[in-house]
Design an enzyme around this catalytic site. Structure first.
Site, PDB file in Angstrom:
ATOM      1  N   PHE A 113      -9.816  -6.981 -54.420  1.00 31.44           N
ATOM      2  CA  PHE A 113      -8.438  -6.633 -54.753  1.00 31.44           C
ATOM      3  C   PHE A 113      -7.806  -7.805 -55.488  1.00 31.44           C
ATOM      4  O   PHE A 113      -8.314  -8.927 -55.429  1.00 31.44           O
ATOM      5  CB  PHE A 113      -7.651  -6.295 -53.471  1.00 31.44           C
ATOM      6  CG  PHE A 113      -7.172  -4.867 -53.414  1.00 31.44           C
ATOM      7  CD1 PHE A 113      -8.082  -3.813 -53.419  1.00 31.44           C
ATOM      8  CD2 PHE A 113      -5.808  -4.561 -53.370  1.00 31.44           C
ATOM      9  CE1 PHE A 113      -7.643  -2.499 -53.371  1.00 31.44           C
ATOM     10  CE2 PHE A 113      -5.367  -3.242 -53.323  1.00 31.44           C
ATOM     11  CZ  PHE A 113      -6.275  -2.212 -53.323  1.00 31.44           C
ATOM     12  N   HIS A 231       3.765  -2.409 -60.356  1.00 29.82           N
ATOM     13  CA  HIS A 231       2.315  -2.270 -60.233  1.00 29.82           C
ATOM     14  C   HIS A 231       1.744  -2.032 -61.625  1.00 29.82           C
ATOM     15  O   HIS A 231       2.310  -1.250 -62.389  1.00 29.82           O
ATOM     16  CB  HIS A 231       2.008  -1.089 -59.307  1.00 29.82           C
ATOM     17  CG  HIS A 231       0.581  -1.009 -58.879  1.00 29.82           C
ATOM     18  ND1 HIS A 231      -0.444  -0.731 -59.755  1.00 29.82           N
ATOM     19  CD2 HIS A 231      -0.002  -1.182 -57.660  1.00 29.82           C
ATOM     20  CE1 HIS A 231      -1.590  -0.731 -59.085  1.00 29.82           C
ATOM     21  NE2 HIS A 231      -1.347  -1.008 -57.810  1.00 29.82           N
ATOM     22  N   LEU A 241       0.968   6.402 -58.947  1.00 26.77           N
ATOM     23  CA  LEU A 241       0.115   5.212 -58.820  1.00 26.77           C
ATOM     24  C   LEU A 241      -1.366   5.536 -58.971  1.00 26.77           C
ATOM     25  O   LEU A 241      -1.870   6.484 -58.380  1.00 26.77           O
ATOM     26  CB  LEU A 241       0.334   4.589 -57.438  1.00 26.77           C
ATOM     27  CG  LEU A 241      -0.498   3.342 -57.163  1.00 26.77           C
ATOM     28  CD1 LEU A 241       0.098   2.153 -57.883  1.00 26.77           C
ATOM     29  CD2 LEU A 241      -0.589   3.065 -55.680  1.00 26.77           C
ATOM     30  N   GLU A 244      -5.012   0.015 -57.164  1.00 26.47           N
ATOM     31  CA  GLU A 244      -5.667  -1.223 -57.598  1.00 26.47           C
ATOM     32  C   GLU A 244      -7.163  -1.193 -57.249  1.00 26.47           C
ATOM     33  O   GLU A 244      -7.974  -1.914 -57.832  1.00 26.47           O
ATOM     34  CB  GLU A 244      -4.992  -2.405 -56.877  1.00 26.47           C
ATOM     35  CG  GLU A 244      -5.427  -3.762 -57.328  1.00 26.47           C
ATOM     36  CD  GLU A 244      -4.405  -4.819 -56.914  1.00 26.47           C
ATOM     37  OE1 GLU A 244      -3.219  -4.683 -57.262  1.00 26.47           O
ATOM     38  OE2 GLU A 244      -4.804  -5.778 -56.231  1.00 26.47           O
ATOM     39  N   ARG A 275      -0.495  -9.002 -59.309  1.00 27.89           N
ATOM     40  CA  ARG A 275       0.148  -7.867 -59.975  1.00 27.89           C
ATOM     41  C   ARG A 275       1.223  -8.286 -60.968  1.00 27.89           C
ATOM     42  O   ARG A 275       1.358  -7.673 -62.020  1.00 27.89           O
ATOM     43  CB  ARG A 275       0.766  -6.952 -58.923  1.00 27.89           C
ATOM     44  CG  ARG A 275      -0.289  -6.205 -58.173  1.00 27.89           C
ATOM     45  CD  ARG A 275       0.278  -5.334 -57.091  1.00 27.89           C
ATOM     46  NE  ARG A 275      -0.823  -4.599 -56.489  1.00 27.89           N
ATOM     47  CZ  ARG A 275      -0.696  -3.800 -55.425  1.00 27.89           C
ATOM     48  NH1 ARG A 275       0.485  -3.656 -54.865  1.00 27.89           N
ATOM     49  NH2 ARG A 275      -1.731  -3.170 -54.948  1.00 27.89           N
ATOM     50  N   HIS A 342       6.967  -0.407 -57.773  1.00 30.20           N
ATOM     51  CA  HIS A 342       6.045  -0.047 -56.692  1.00 30.20           C
ATOM     52  C   HIS A 342       6.477  -0.527 -55.314  1.00 30.20           C
ATOM     53  O   HIS A 342       6.279   0.166 -54.321  1.00 30.20           O
ATOM     54  CB  HIS A 342       4.681  -0.640 -57.033  1.00 30.20           C
ATOM     55  CG  HIS A 342       3.618  -0.357 -56.016  1.00 30.20           C
ATOM     56  ND1 HIS A 342       3.280   0.928 -55.648  1.00 30.20           N
ATOM     57  CD2 HIS A 342       2.816  -1.185 -55.287  1.00 30.20           C
ATOM     58  CE1 HIS A 342       2.307   0.879 -54.741  1.00 30.20           C
ATOM     59  NE2 HIS A 342       2.028  -0.382 -54.487  1.00 30.20           N
TER      60      HIS A 342
HETATM   61  C1  FAD Z   1       1.656   5.111 -53.611  1.00 32.46           C
HETATM   62  C2  FAD Z   1       1.588   3.882 -52.751  1.00 32.46           C
HETATM   63  C3  FAD Z   1       0.355   3.295 -52.460  1.00 32.46           C
HETATM   64  C4  FAD Z   1       0.302   2.137 -51.682  1.00 32.46           C
HETATM   65  N1  FAD Z   1      -0.924   1.594 -51.398  1.00 32.46           N
HETATM   66  C5  FAD Z   1      -0.996   0.496 -50.597  1.00 32.46           C
HETATM   67  C6  FAD Z   1      -2.266  -0.046 -50.213  1.00 32.46           C
HETATM   68  O1  FAD Z   1      -3.318   0.465 -50.564  1.00 32.46           O
HETATM   69  N2  FAD Z   1      -2.273  -1.148 -49.435  1.00 32.46           N
HETATM   70  C7  FAD Z   1      -1.126  -1.744 -48.996  1.00 32.46           C
HETATM   71  O2  FAD Z   1      -1.200  -2.733 -48.273  1.00 32.46           O
HETATM   72  N3  FAD Z   1       0.087  -1.229 -49.323  1.00 32.46           N
HETATM   73  C8  FAD Z   1       0.168  -0.128 -50.106  1.00 32.46           C
HETATM   74  N4  FAD Z   1       1.397   0.386 -50.429  1.00 32.46           N
HETATM   75  C9  FAD Z   1       2.608  -0.175 -49.803  1.00 32.46           C
HETATM   76  C10 FAD Z   1       2.694   0.300 -48.363  1.00 32.46           C
HETATM   77  O3  FAD Z   1       2.146   1.585 -48.252  1.00 32.46           O
HETATM   78  C11 FAD Z   1       4.123   0.350 -47.842  1.00 32.46           C
HETATM   79  O4  FAD Z   1       4.778  -0.856 -48.109  1.00 32.46           O
HETATM   80  C12 FAD Z   1       4.129   0.585 -46.335  1.00 32.46           C
HETATM   81  O5  FAD Z   1       3.315   1.698 -45.996  1.00 32.46           O
HETATM   82  C13 FAD Z   1       5.523   0.781 -45.803  1.00 32.46           C
HETATM   83  O6  FAD Z   1       5.432   1.150 -44.458  1.00 32.46           O
HETATM   84  P1  FAD Z   1       6.716   1.196 -43.526  1.00 32.46           P
HETATM   85  O7  FAD Z   1       6.224   1.576 -42.185  1.00 32.46           O
HETATM   86  O8  FAD Z   1       7.459  -0.064 -43.682  1.00 32.46           O
HETATM   87  O9  FAD Z   1       7.622   2.346 -44.158  1.00 32.46           O
HETATM   88  P2  FAD Z   1       7.349   3.877 -44.543  1.00 32.46           P
HETATM   89  O10 FAD Z   1       5.940   4.274 -44.384  1.00 32.46           O
HETATM   90  O11 FAD Z   1       7.969   4.070 -45.869  1.00 32.46           O
HETATM   91  O12 FAD Z   1       8.168   4.661 -43.446  1.00 32.46           O
HETATM   92  C14 FAD Z   1       9.583   4.644 -43.396  1.00 32.46           C
HETATM   93  C15 FAD Z   1      10.037   5.508 -42.250  1.00 32.46           C
HETATM   94  O13 FAD Z   1      11.440   5.363 -42.082  1.00 32.46           O
HETATM   95  C16 FAD Z   1      12.028   6.630 -41.917  1.00 32.46           C
HETATM   96  N5  FAD Z   1      13.429   6.544 -42.363  1.00 32.46           N
HETATM   97  C17 FAD Z   1      13.911   5.983 -43.495  1.00 32.46           C
HETATM   98  N6  FAD Z   1      15.250   6.097 -43.541  1.00 32.46           N
HETATM   99  C18 FAD Z   1      15.631   6.738 -42.406  1.00 32.46           C
HETATM  100  C19 FAD Z   1      16.890   7.170 -41.879  1.00 32.46           C
HETATM  101  N7  FAD Z   1      18.033   6.990 -42.526  1.00 32.46           N
HETATM  102  N8  FAD Z   1      16.885   7.807 -40.684  1.00 32.46           N
HETATM  103  C20 FAD Z   1      15.724   8.038 -40.005  1.00 32.46           C
HETATM  104  N9  FAD Z   1      14.524   7.669 -40.477  1.00 32.46           N
HETATM  105  C21 FAD Z   1      14.475   7.022 -41.656  1.00 32.46           C
HETATM  106  C22 FAD Z   1      11.160   7.561 -42.740  1.00 32.46           C
HETATM  107  O14 FAD Z   1      11.306   8.892 -42.318  1.00 32.46           O
HETATM  108  C23 FAD Z   1       9.780   6.989 -42.432  1.00 32.46           C
HETATM  109  O15 FAD Z   1       9.288   7.518 -41.220  1.00 32.46           O
HETATM  110  C24 FAD Z   1       1.482   1.552 -51.198  1.00 32.46           C
HETATM  111  C25 FAD Z   1       2.713   2.139 -51.471  1.00 32.46           C
HETATM  112  C26 FAD Z   1       2.771   3.277 -52.263  1.00 32.46           C
HETATM  113  C27 FAD Z   1       4.120   3.852 -52.584  1.00 32.46           C
END
Ligand code: FAD
Length: 564
Positions: A113, A231, A241, A244, A275, A342
């Site tokens: 990566f 990204h 996306l 990577e 990136r 991203h």
């Molecule tokens: C397309 C894509 C591919 C990616 N690939 C990778 C990868 O391969 N490797 C890597 O390390 N990272 C990757 N990332 C980044 C990574 O996936 C994210 O940064 C990470 O998953 C975020 O997780 P989280 O638990 O912080 O939030 P999220 O998974 O975004 O979850 C947020 C939660 O908060 C809840 N929520 C939000 N606002 C409210 C509200 N007002 N009231 C109640 N609930 C709410 C939502 O319902 C959800 O359950 C990728 C991101 C994207 C977009």
């Protein structure tokens, strides 16, 4: 009125990992999500998760790569915690049931990566986030007696007691429109990032910065908000996306002359530089007329150099994405991509246990800024961040809960204020602009003025536009006047959150008068450690965003020139 030891807002990877840790540590837990948990954006993560598992690797090497990737803005004490705990966390996930890809000899396989000095990314084909999220969801079910679920509940604001401690939230049941106040000894924000500030973005429609804005409104400082990751490989039209992992498997980037232009800016790492470096190199090719496709607005990603069998096995999702969204068979021809928004490195400032400066309020995952990513996040370090700091927040909050009684907080005024605000939006006359129009203008403007390249004039213009859009948003109207699944009114609340995130991003980007990581100022093109090796914090003051600074923690890696 429900009351819990630990109330978690968000059920992506950070939220579910926090819930599991808190429950295992004896707390009564509630986990709330505005969508069904497995629809959280974490489900879209494709490429994988970093950990120094291989026999020739060492967590210190992972930590060094992360520090260098951050352009020396990451806090090294937090990076040491994340990288040293990574191998055990990934093994733990495998033992819980995540089917990580294995190699011919039966060991966990690792892929290359960006920014990593050796292969360090564990993966499940290109559905790693989905695999992790579903396993955590199942594991959490075992704790159904101590974990209450509020699925499809939308949090509207945080509750503070008289001493300014966080003591719960106000939320709306999306299904019925009913408003309720929840009391808790601790609240963990795990609401994800704010990608929808930009248009296009790789982030799901639900990624609207709710947690960042709610914490900001409650008085918590935000940190590193200027650091927005583009990204390098997003589809030109939609911003979808292409992981990577494609470059990790060996794909090349080509300009209109068929040249692998990364030779110019990163002769050693080529396509697998950080990136920010790759995105800038692509944008220069496009700006200087060596782009491909209509208007020369793209770059070719050539996956045909990867053996077809391997592509079909390890990158099957992007084979589908290429076919469905660009009409291209990536195993046979190059696909057109460009840099796209991203990830945000910034967020609610926390320590390594997820604590924010507001007592009783924690944050973990993309909503938070620990800061392990500094100026630029390495691919596959975010899933790791969500799990390590999700778990640590859950453990710390459970321990804190054991030492205190349920806080006393007057819930009625906040409950009423939020209910009235929602009623007022629903009954606005159909004059002025729609929420969707304002959101689109905000996203397109940010993608012009606060993107890969920035300057004072563009950023000042962005700040003015954000101010106007805020006024328009306060009058914006919606169609749905009902109570059942009224997504329209939630969209209006989300627009308010997005505007707070955009404003703090632009204010911090204006403040940082240098180029570091994802912030490249054409008017200040050099990194300036003497002046700017520090975090920018933005907190809500009486006249809007107020800026302050905090030091970067350096443990063992002194800043050096960054070359790939
Ligand atoms: C397309 C894509 C591919 C990616 N690939 C990778 C990868 O391969 N490797 C890597 O390390 N990272 C990757 N990332 C980044 C990574 O996936 C994210 O940064 C990470 O998953 C975020 O997780 P989280 O638990 O912080 O939030 P999220 O998974 O975004 O979850 C947020 C939660 O908060 C809840 N929520 C939000 N606002 C409210 C509200 N007002 N009231 C109640 N609930 C709410 C939502 O319902 C959800 O359950 C990728 C991101 C994207 C977009």
């Amino acid at each position: 009125m429900p009351a819990h030891d630990v109330l978690i807002i968000g059920a992506g990877l950070a939220g579910q990992r926090a819930a599991l840790a808190a429950a295992q540590n004896g707390a009564t837990v509630a986990i709330m999500s505005k969508v069904h948990p497995v629809r959280s954006h974490s489900v879209a993560a494709a490429g994988g998760i970093n950990a120094a598992i291989s026999v020739d690797d060492d967590w210190r090497s992972h930590a060094y790569d992360t520090v260098k990737g951050s352009d020396y803005l990451g806090d090294q004490d937090a990076i040491e915690v994340m990288c040293s705990e990574a191998p055990a966390e990934v093994m733990h996930l495998e033992h819980m049931g995540v089917t990580f890809h294995r190699n011919e000899s039966g060991e966990m396989d690792l892929r290359a990566f960006g920014g990593a000095s050796l292969k360090r990314t564990a993966y499940v084909a290109d559905i790693t986030g989905q695999a992790l999220l579903h396993v955590l969801y199942e594991q959490l079910m075992k704790h159904h007696e101590s974990v209450a679920r509020f699925e499809e509940w939308f949090t509207t604001s945080l509750l503070l007691d008289e001493e300014g401690r966080c003591a719960g939230v106000v939320a709306r049941d999306v299904r019925s429109g009913r408003m309720e106040a929840f009391t808790a000894k601790n609240v963990i924000l795990a609401c994800g990032g704010a990608g929808q500030v930009y248009k296009p973005t790789t982030n799901g429609l639900i990624v609207t910065g709710d947690g960042i804005a709610m914490a900001y409104r409650a008085g918590a400082p935000l940190m590193d908000m200027e650091m927005v990751q583009y990204h390098p490989t997003c589809l030109v039209e939609t911003g979808i996306l292409i992981t990577e992992g494609a470059r990790g498997e060996g794909a090349h980037l080509l300009n209109s002359d068929g040249e692998r232009f990364m030779e110019k800016s990163a002769p050693n790492k080529m396509e697998l530089a950080s990136r920010d470096v790759v995105s800038r190199a692509e944008q220069i090719e496009i700006n200087e007329g060596r782009g491909v496709g209509p208007g020369g607005s793209g770059i070719f990603l050539d996956v045909t150099v990867v053996p077809r069998k391997r592509t079909l096995e390890a990158l099957r999702e992007i084979v589908n994405l290429g076919r469905d969204f660009a009409g291209v068979d990536i195993t046979r021809e190059p696909i057109m991509i460009r840099p796209g928004q991203h990830y945000i490195m910034g967020g609610v400032k926390t320590d390594v246990d997820g604590r924010t400066p507001i007592e009783g309020l924690y944050a973990a995952g993309e909503v938070a800024c620990v800061s392990v990513h500094g100026g630029n996040r390495l691919g596959a370090n975010s899933l790791l961040d969500t799990l390590i700091f999700g778990r640590r927040s859950g453990e710390h909050a459970a321990a804190r809960a054991a030492s205190m009684g349920m806080p006393k907080v007057a819930t009625l005024p906040a409950l009423r204020a939020d209910a009235e605000k929602i009623d007022a939006i629903i009954s606005r006359p159909h004059e002025g602009r729609r929420v969707s129009e304002i959101k689109a203008e905000l996203g397109e403007m940010m993608n012009q003025q606060a993107a890969v390249f920035r300057d004072e004039t563009g950023l000042q213009g962005a700040l003015e536009t954000v101010g106007r859009l805020r006024e328009e948003a306060d009058r914006a109207w919606i169609d749905d006047r009902g109570t059942v699944f009224n997504q329209d009114v939630l969209g209006a609340l989300e627009l308010g959150f997005l505007i707070d995130c955009a404003e703090t991003t632009v204010v911090a980007a204006i403040e940082r008068k240098e180029s570091r990581g994802a912030q490249y100022r054409t008017d200040f093109p050099e990194r300036d450690d003497a002046e700017w090796l520090k975090h920018i914090e933005v907190a809500r003051g009486p006249d809007g965003p107020a800026v302050s600074y905090s030091p970067v923690t350096i443990t063992q890696w002194e800043p050096e020139e960054r070359k790939y």
